[in-house]
Design a protein around this motif. Structure first.
Motif, PDB file in Angstrom:
ATOM      1  N   SER A  44      63.863  89.335  65.526  1.00 33.33           N
ATOM      2  CA  SER A  44      62.535  88.749  65.332  1.00 33.33           C
ATOM      3  C   SER A  44      61.439  89.604  65.947  1.00 33.33           C
ATOM      4  O   SER A  44      60.293  89.567  65.490  1.00 33.33           O
ATOM      5  CB  SER A  44      62.494  87.342  65.929  1.00 33.33           C
ATOM      6  OG  SER A  44      62.680  87.390  67.331  1.00 33.33           O
TER       7      SER A  44
ATOM      8  N   GLU B  86      66.080  82.652  61.330  1.00 35.89           N
ATOM      9  CA  GLU B  86      66.388  81.279  61.726  1.00 35.89           C
ATOM     10  C   GLU B  86      67.896  81.024  61.770  1.00 35.89           C
ATOM     11  O   GLU B  86      68.366  80.172  62.526  1.00 35.89           O
ATOM     12  CB  GLU B  86      65.725  80.302  60.752  1.00 35.89           C
ATOM     13  CG  GLU B  86      64.211  80.253  60.888  1.00 35.89           C
ATOM     14  CD  GLU B  86      63.564  79.405  59.802  1.00 35.89           C
ATOM     15  OE1 GLU B  86      64.329  78.880  58.943  1.00 35.89           O
ATOM     16  OE2 GLU B  86      62.329  79.275  59.796  1.00 35.89           O
TER      17      GLU B  86
ATOM     18  N   ARG C 244      62.041  85.383  57.711  1.00 35.89           N
ATOM     19  CA  ARG C 244      62.149  84.133  58.484  1.00 35.89           C
ATOM     20  C   ARG C 244      63.449  83.372  58.238  1.00 35.89           C
ATOM     21  O   ARG C 244      64.087  82.918  59.204  1.00 35.89           O
ATOM     22  CB  ARG C 244      60.934  83.250  58.205  1.00 35.89           C
ATOM     23  CG  ARG C 244      59.648  83.784  58.847  1.00 35.89           C
ATOM     24  CD  ARG C 244      58.442  82.979  58.427  1.00 35.89           C
ATOM     25  NE  ARG C 244      58.189  83.117  56.985  1.00 35.89           N
ATOM     26  CZ  ARG C 244      57.180  82.520  56.352  1.00 35.89           C
ATOM     27  NH1 ARG C 244      56.342  81.750  57.024  1.00 35.89           N
ATOM     28  NH2 ARG C 244      57.006  82.704  55.049  1.00 35.89           N
TER      29      ARG C 244
END
Length: 639
Positions: A62, A30, A26
């Motif tokens: 992702s 990001e 993550r």
């Protein structure tokens, strides 16, 4: 090709790492931008696992973590400890960088298609009487090119068809310029003999243009034109000229009848791409259609596929294939793949090709037949490959069982065998060769040759000693690992040399095995000689292990022999005048031109040579001495 080493100018790199057990993607995702680029999946030990391209890096990366993936990618994600990305200026640059990285590093989880040969073309040369020729290489504006064709046979078969119908020349320009009478091709009605003026330039150009239109799929228009011209000549009572056109029409009709998969009057360029999988083996069959004519097909097998779906294989093939080849306006495929990611990149800003899949309304008629043919050929090619691989796998396992070998991680595919052979001619141009067998096949890209210097000519043992020392010195330093088996073409003497070399290097000699030929040097009489003291072993003729050993040994002999012959021929292609002080390229060319070649120069006296422009008598004497194997007279005078 763009250079991506300067990250500040060509792209920016973002790398975040963590241990494989606690890696959280993550934070990496990001920080990724919504820009095109390339991403790299890295293992905890720094191994490159996978390279991919993306129109949008954040969305693409992702997607691996927010949806179900296949077992192959799931296994990869379990090993990921870092994700590195490189932002590029365009999607096309991302495609190029991805392919460069795949070719350079061969990541374990990428589907790799390797094909070192460029595709062949049919070429019409730029000449008042154009020649049709087989061509392979970079195209230019000096001629007209048709293709690319899937293989050389398709080009040559097309040339034969054009010769039958339009009687165009295939000889090179030098032969064309020096013909005094028609050649055999004229006699068998395959050429109109423009070299000796039996057809004028205007009529020949008309035949060339008809051939071009035929290649573009306008065969019906060509036939209508020939029929009208034939009837007009007959009305003018020019029956001999009309008969020539009649014969052309007949030949053209036969060619079109043989071309059962012709699309009729439809002028279409298309590639038909079919992916078939069976377990962990995949096959891609590419059929080329140019000008509405089916030009044949070609099967490709990814180097490492694993358990993958047809769509994933198709996407990998399209991405890698069209980097170096132009993409036609129509692609016919048998499975869906991620077109949004791939097509904008392979077109590099141009018009994206139309994609037809099973179920599309436009997939009918000849196009459906092309797809069916490609699928049938893909299944046949895959069945052949499975049968061949099954045989090779059985041989690898038999070799391991017979010699008690252990493959890395217990995987027979990772068993590595290297084999040495020495070749020379009467002690001249001695060369040692090493071939490699791994992953149930010979790995030609890893073959190596060693030029042997500083030994007595014909001393095979000294040559072998030098080759083994050079090959495995890095393993002794811990920089590389030893293969599980090293075969030496020879008996006890050769194995003894190998044992001595390994003792000096501090390596385990148990991997060395000699392959001694029998008295009659026939297959089945080989005897295996072991360096670790085991008694010699003779295997039965039907032994799978012996078949594999003989296959590797014969490949080593072939590779050594071809290398030795090339090395031996190299100095013989060199002029005897090269390296002679005072005789540079211009003087050498002037001498050969003056005497009509080396033979005429050898027959000349010192005085004759001295008369050539730029030659003094001393220099002429040195040339004469060199050509006749005598001592340099200028050195003698100096003493």
């Amino acid at each position: 090709m763009l250079d991506y080493r300067d990250a500040h100018f060509f792209g920016m790199t973002n790398g975040l790492s963590a241990s494989s057990s606690s890696f959280d993607p993550r934070p990496v995702i990001e920080r990724l931008p919504h820009l095109p680029g390339v991403y790299r999946m890295i293992a905890s030990d720094g191994t490159l696992l996978y390279v991919g391209k993306a129109r949008d890096l954040r969305k693409r990366v992702s997607s691996y973590f927010n949806k179900d993936v296949g077992p192959r990618l799931a296994l990869m994600l379990q090993q990921v400890a870092a994700i590195e990305t490189t932002v590029t200026r365009s999607e096309a640059e991302a495609l190029l960088l991805e392919n460069n990285l795949i070719k350079a590093h061969a990541p374990r989880f990428n589907i790799l298609f390797r094909d070192d040969k460029s595709y062949p073309y049919l070429r019409f040369t730029a000449h008042p009487f154009p020649r049709i020729a087989y061509y392979r290489g970079a195209t230019d504006r000096q001629g007209r090119y048709f293709g690319p064709y899937p293989n050389a046979w398709a080009v040559k078969e097309t040339i034969r068809e054009l010769q039958k119908v339009f009687r165009l020349r295939t000889c090179d320009d030098t032969t064309f310029a020096h013909r005094a009478r028609p050649c055999l091709l004229y006699q068998i009605q395959r050429c109109s003999a423009p070299c000796v003026g039996l057809i004028d330039a205007t009529r020949y150009r008309q035949d060339v243009e008809r051939a071009v239109r035929f290649l573009r799929g306008q065969s019906q228009g060509v036939m209508a034109e020939l029929q009208a011209r034939m009837q007009a000549l007959a009305a003018e009572l020019k029956f001999e000229q009309a008969a020539v056109l009649r014969d052309q029409l007949g030949a053209l009709a036969r060619v079109l009848h043989q071309q059962a998969v012709d699309a009729g009057s439809e002028d279409v360029d298309a590639d038909v791409i079919v992916a078939i999988t069976a377990g962990e083996v995949a096959c891609v069959n590419l059929a080329s259609v140019r000008g509405g004519r089916h030009l044949g097909d070609r099967a490709y097998f990814p180097v490492r596929a694993g358990a993958v779906e047809a769509g994933e294989v198709l996407e990998a093939f399209v991405s890698q294939h069209y980097v170096d080849q132009p993409c036609p306006p129509l692609l016919i495929v048998n499975a869906a793949f991620d077109e949004c990611e791939t097509l904008p990149m392979i077109t590099a800003g141009g018009e994206a090709p139309q994609i037809l899949r099973p179920g599309d309304a436009a997939l009918k008629g000849a196009r459906r037949r092309w797809l069916e043919m490609a699928e049938a050929n893909a299944r046949l090619a895959l069945a052949r490959r499975l049968a061949e691989e099954g045989s090779q796998q059985a041989r690898t396992r038999a070799l391991m069982e017979t010699l008690g070998l252990d493959a890395p991680d217990g995987d027979p595919a990772r068993l590595r065998v290297e084999c040495f052979d020495v070749s020379h001619t009467m002690g001249e141009a001695t060369q040692a060769a090493c071939v490699v067998y791994e992953n149930h096949g010979l790995r030609s890209a890893e073959y190596r040759r060693y030029n042997i210097e500083g030994i007595v000519g014909g001393d095979d043992l000294a040559a072998l000693r030098q080759a083994l020392t050079r090959r495995y010195a890095a393993a002794a330093r811990g920089e590389t690992s030893l293969p599980q088996l090293i075969l030496i073409d020879g008996g006890a003497a050769q194995v003894s040399v190998g044992r001595q070399v390994f003792a000096e290097l501090g390596l385990d000699p148990s991997v060395l095995v000699g392959v001694a030929k029998g008295e009659q040097r026939r297959f089945g009489q080989e005897e295996l000689v072991f360096a670790d003291g085991r008694p010699p072993l003779r295997l039965p003729r039907d032994s799978q292990a012996l078949m594999l050993i003989a296959q590797i040994r014969d490949e080593a002999h072939r590779f050594a022999l071809t290398g030795m012959r090339a090395r031996r021929a190299k100095p013989r292609r060199t002029s005897q005048l090269e390296g002679l002080e005072g005789i540079g390229p211009k003087r050498r060319q002037r001498l050969l031109a003056h005497f009509g070649g080396l033979r005429g120069l050898q027959a000349a006296s010192v005085e004759d040579i001295a008369r050539v422009k730029g030659m003094s008598r001393n220099l002429a004497a040195r040339v004469y001495a060199r050509l006749h194997g005598q001592a340099d007279p200028t050195l003698h005078d100096a003493h």
